[in-house]
Design an enzyme around this catalytic site. Structure first.
Site, PDB file in Angstrom:
ATOM      1  N   ASN A  12      -9.308   3.844  -7.364  1.00 43.41           N
ATOM      2  CA  ASN A  12      -8.002   4.513  -7.317  1.00 43.41           C
ATOM      3  C   ASN A  12      -8.041   5.716  -8.269  1.00 43.41           C
ATOM      4  OD1 ASN A  12      -5.315   5.191  -8.176  1.00 43.41           O
ATOM      5  ND2 ASN A  12      -4.591   3.345  -7.173  1.00 43.41           N
ATOM      6  N   HIS A  48      -2.220   6.791  -4.263  1.00 49.64           N
ATOM      7  CA  HIS A  48      -0.820   6.403  -4.035  1.00 49.64           C
ATOM      8  C   HIS A  48       0.042   7.657  -4.102  1.00 49.64           C
ATOM      9  CE1 HIS A  48       2.711   3.634  -5.559  1.00 49.64           C
ATOM     10  NE2 HIS A  48       3.046   4.348  -4.485  1.00 49.64           N
ATOM     11  N   ARG A  50       3.358   8.782  -4.466  1.00 52.83           N
ATOM     12  CA  ARG A  50       4.663   8.217  -4.835  1.00 52.83           C
ATOM     13  C   ARG A  50       5.772   9.155  -4.400  1.00 52.83           C
ATOM     14  NH1 ARG A  50       4.401   3.860  -8.927  1.00 52.83           N
ATOM     15  NH2 ARG A  50       6.646   4.062  -8.921  1.00 52.83           N
ATOM     16  N   GLU A  75      -1.922   4.573  -0.253  1.00 58.33           N
ATOM     17  CA  GLU A  75      -0.850   3.672  -0.694  1.00 58.33           C
ATOM     18  C   GLU A  75       0.474   4.386  -0.608  1.00 58.33           C
ATOM     19  OE1 GLU A  75      -1.132   2.094  -4.610  1.00 58.33           O
ATOM     20  OE2 GLU A  75      -3.098   1.250  -4.234  1.00 58.33           O
ATOM     21  N   THR A 106       3.222   0.073 -10.290  1.00 62.28           N
ATOM     22  CA  THR A 106       3.743  -0.833  -9.270  1.00 62.28           C
ATOM     23  C   THR A 106       3.875  -2.218  -9.875  1.00 62.28           C
ATOM     24  OG1 THR A 106       2.465   0.494  -7.735  1.00 62.28           O
ATOM     25  CG2 THR A 106       3.418  -1.531  -6.870  1.00 62.28           C
ATOM     26  N   GLU A 156      -3.185  -7.371   0.038  1.00 65.76           N
ATOM     27  CA  GLU A 156      -3.788  -7.138  -1.275  1.00 65.76           C
ATOM     28  C   GLU A 156      -2.988  -7.958  -2.270  1.00 65.76           C
ATOM     29  OE1 GLU A 156      -5.060  -3.225  -2.289  1.00 65.76           O
ATOM     30  OE2 GLU A 156      -4.794  -3.586  -4.441  1.00 65.76           O
ATOM     31  N   HIS A 199      -4.948  -4.423  -9.343  1.00 65.64           N
ATOM     32  CA  HIS A 199      -3.934  -3.998 -10.310  1.00 65.64           C
ATOM     33  C   HIS A 199      -4.293  -4.525 -11.693  1.00 65.64           C
ATOM     34  CE1 HIS A 199      -0.287  -2.515 -12.106  1.00 65.64           C
ATOM     35  NE2 HIS A 199      -0.074  -1.864 -10.993  1.00 65.64           N
TER      36      HIS A 199
HETATM   37  N1  PXP Z   1      -3.799  -1.815  -5.848  1.00 62.91           N
HETATM   38  C1  PXP Z   1      -2.537  -1.386  -5.669  1.00 62.91           C
HETATM   39  C2  PXP Z   1      -1.821  -1.784  -4.422  1.00 62.91           C
HETATM   40  C3  PXP Z   1      -1.911  -0.541  -6.612  1.00 62.91           C
HETATM   41  O1  PXP Z   1      -0.652  -0.118  -6.422  1.00 62.91           O
HETATM   42  C4  PXP Z   1      -2.660  -0.126  -7.732  1.00 62.91           C
HETATM   43  C5  PXP Z   1      -2.045   0.810  -8.732  1.00 62.91           C
HETATM   44  O2  PXP Z   1      -1.655   1.972  -8.110  1.00 62.91           O
HETATM   45  C6  PXP Z   1      -3.974  -0.589  -7.859  1.00 62.91           C
HETATM   46  C7  PXP Z   1      -4.512  -1.460  -6.921  1.00 62.91           C
HETATM   47  C8  PXP Z   1      -4.843  -0.171  -9.001  1.00 62.91           C
HETATM   48  O3  PXP Z   1      -4.310  -0.643 -10.201  1.00 62.91           O
HETATM   49  P1  PXP Z   1      -4.926  -0.135 -11.573  1.00 62.91           P
HETATM   50  O4  PXP Z   1      -4.733   1.350 -11.604  1.00 62.91           O
HETATM   51  O5  PXP Z   1      -4.109  -0.855 -12.588  1.00 62.91           O
HETATM   52  O6  PXP Z   1      -6.370  -0.526 -11.574  1.00 62.91           O
END
Ligand code: PXP
Length: 256
Positions: A12, A48, A50, A75, A106, A156, A199
């Site tokens: 990400n 993502h 937003r 996302e 999130t 997920e 996450h």
């Molecule tokens: N998966 C999803 C669905 C998310 O919303 C996020 C954060 O945007 C992540 C994974 C990645 O999380 P992190 O940045 O904390 O590794």
């Protein structure tokens, strides 16, 4: 559905855009980061968009769609605006996430069980457009069952509560969260859903999730971008990849 030995890593890159936006201008460039991530062994890139565009911008999505060699996992919140953008680009995957303007990240999983009808209608055009629809949810059987009923192909699982408990040294709570992620991965897989997770994952927390045989993909961002400050993006991703692969080889050994 077969259990796979290959665990994919989605990187990400949102927080490359966060740093860029702190000053405006064009650097650091999220597409450049995405290409480095590809070279370092990422199987996909997650971004993502937003509603408030606090990190990834519409132009970033254009650039990623045009420039990536690996699939984009887009996302987005379940809004009409995001639907139009997704249908214009038709990314490989669309992950539907809950979104509140005031939150820093999130914070929880999507409420699908109480909004089953709306969500079923929402994801239908995305599926017709050929996108793999993933639903970001808590490890909760009611949400998993609802995700299966509305026709999502992927869920997920939100690993945030597990990672927070680890960071705060609440080890009993952490182990409860991990157990629930383990059981719900198996349950979702038994319903025919492909299981992803993510996450808050770090070098310390990735292994215990990577061993779950039903999990096919981990999406990791913030920690990797932070580590990149100290050791560079490619080494940070390579290290994460190694930890995932090492944990996965344990799974293979124990499953014979
Ligand atoms: N998966 C999803 C669905 C998310 O919303 C996020 C954060 O945007 C992540 C994974 C990645 O999380 P992190 O940045 O904390 O590794």
């Amino acid at each position: 559905m077969p259990i796979s030995d290959r665990l994919r890593l989605g990187v990400n890159i949102d927080h490359v855009a966060t740093v860029r936006n702190a000053r405006g201008g064009d650097t650091p460039d999220p597409l450049r980061a995405a290409k480095l991530a590809e070279e370092a062994g990422a199987d996909g890139i997650t971004a993502h968009l937003r509603e408030d565009r606090r990190h990834i911008s519409d132009r970033d999505i254009d650039a990623l769609m045009a420039g990536l060699g690996v699939p984009l996992n887009f996302e987005m919140a379940a809004t009409d605006e995001m639907m139009q953008i997704a249908l214009r680009h038709k990314p490989h995957a669309v992950c539907i996430v809950p979104e509140k303007r005031e939150e820093r990240t999130t914070e929880g999983g999507l409420e699908v069980a109480r909004e089953e009808n709306r969500m079923a209608h929402f994801i239908a055009p995305l599926r017709e457009a050929g996108c793999r629809v993933s639903i970001f949810i808590a490890a909760d059987p009611a949400q998993i069952e609802a995700a299966a009923r509305i026709g999502a192909e992927v869920i997920e699982l939100h690993t945030g509560a597990y990672c927070d408990a680890h960071a705060e040294e609440r080890y009993v709570a952490r182990d409860v969260e991990l157990q629930s992620l383990r059981e719900m991965s198996a349950y979702a897989h038994s319903l025919g859903l492909e299981v992803h997770a993510g996450h808050g994952l770090t070098y310390d927390t990735v292994g215990p999730v990577a061993v779950f045989p039903e999990v096919r993909e981990l999406n990791i961002g913030h920690f990797l971008i932070g580590e990149a400050i100290f050791c560079g993006l490619k080494p940070a991703i390579a290290q994460m990849r190694e930890l995932m692969d090492a944990a996965r080889s344990e799974t293979l050994k124990t499953s014979g």
